[in-house]
Write a protein that holds these residues in place. Sequence first.
Motif, PDB file in Angstrom:
ATOM      1  N   MET A   1       0.850  -1.018   0.156  1.00  0.00           N
ATOM      2  CA  MET A   1       0.013   0.147   0.136  1.00  0.00           C
ATOM      3  C   MET A   1       0.827   1.321   0.052  1.00  0.00           C
ATOM      4  O   MET A   1       1.829   1.383   0.792  1.00  0.00           O
ATOM      5  CB  MET A   1      -0.940   0.019   1.229  1.00  0.00           C
ATOM      6  N   THR A   3       1.188   5.500   0.476  1.00  0.00           N
ATOM      7  CA  THR A   3       0.776   6.630   1.153  1.00  0.00           C
ATOM      8  C   THR A   3       1.352   8.002   0.799  1.00  0.00           C
ATOM      9  O   THR A   3       2.343   7.753   0.476  1.00  0.00           O
ATOM     10  CB  THR A   3       0.478   6.282   2.769  1.00  0.00           C
ATOM     11  N   SER A 175      -4.143   7.110   0.957  1.00  0.00           N
ATOM     12  CA  SER A 175      -3.669   5.586   0.769  1.00  0.00           C
ATOM     13  C   SER A 175      -4.071   5.090  -0.375  1.00  0.00           C
ATOM     14  O   SER A 175      -5.400   5.128  -0.733  1.00  0.00           O
ATOM     15  CB  SER A 175      -3.968   4.817   2.003  1.00  0.00           C
TER      16      SER A 175
END
Length: 177
Positions: A1, A3, A175
């Motif tokens: 992920m 961010t 995100s």
Amino acid sequence: MMTQTIMGQQDIERSLDRISLEIVERNHGVAELALVGIHTGGVFLAERIHRKIEAYEQLALPIGNLDITLYRDDWSLISQNPIVKKSDIGFALEDRRVILVDDVVFTGRTIRAAMDAIMDYGRPRSIQLAVLVDRGGRELPIQPDYIGMSVKGAEGERIDVLLEEHGGRDEVVVSRQ
């Protein structure tokens, strides 16, 4: 992920300063105003705005907080055992201009639920909305009156407002999956 920070502590404080001043200006002072923060992030932001307005105006301003869990149209989809927080509105709403405060506005469903909950406490003269982040994507015809930052979130993106009062630091992050 992945961010990305889109607002830091200074950005958030600057936005809250501006929102606070706009609230006072648009309402020609603070007579008949009241702030109501929506749990959880909106409560902390409402408290900050409250302190700023009281410092500017040198007048006491009513403040409350609102849990909208059971007013949401999707609460049963979120959890079979929702965690309900305490609402606290210790003042009459009649003839007040209520400023609802939340951290992020997206579909508008949270705000609709908050307006339903407010009406159970009384009938204010008006309801205005202050948010730190407007991410677009409305499903209901609800628009904020005061905005810290507008961000067009793409599908699959999540925008989180992290606040030091909630055990973190002040920042807004996006995100991506």
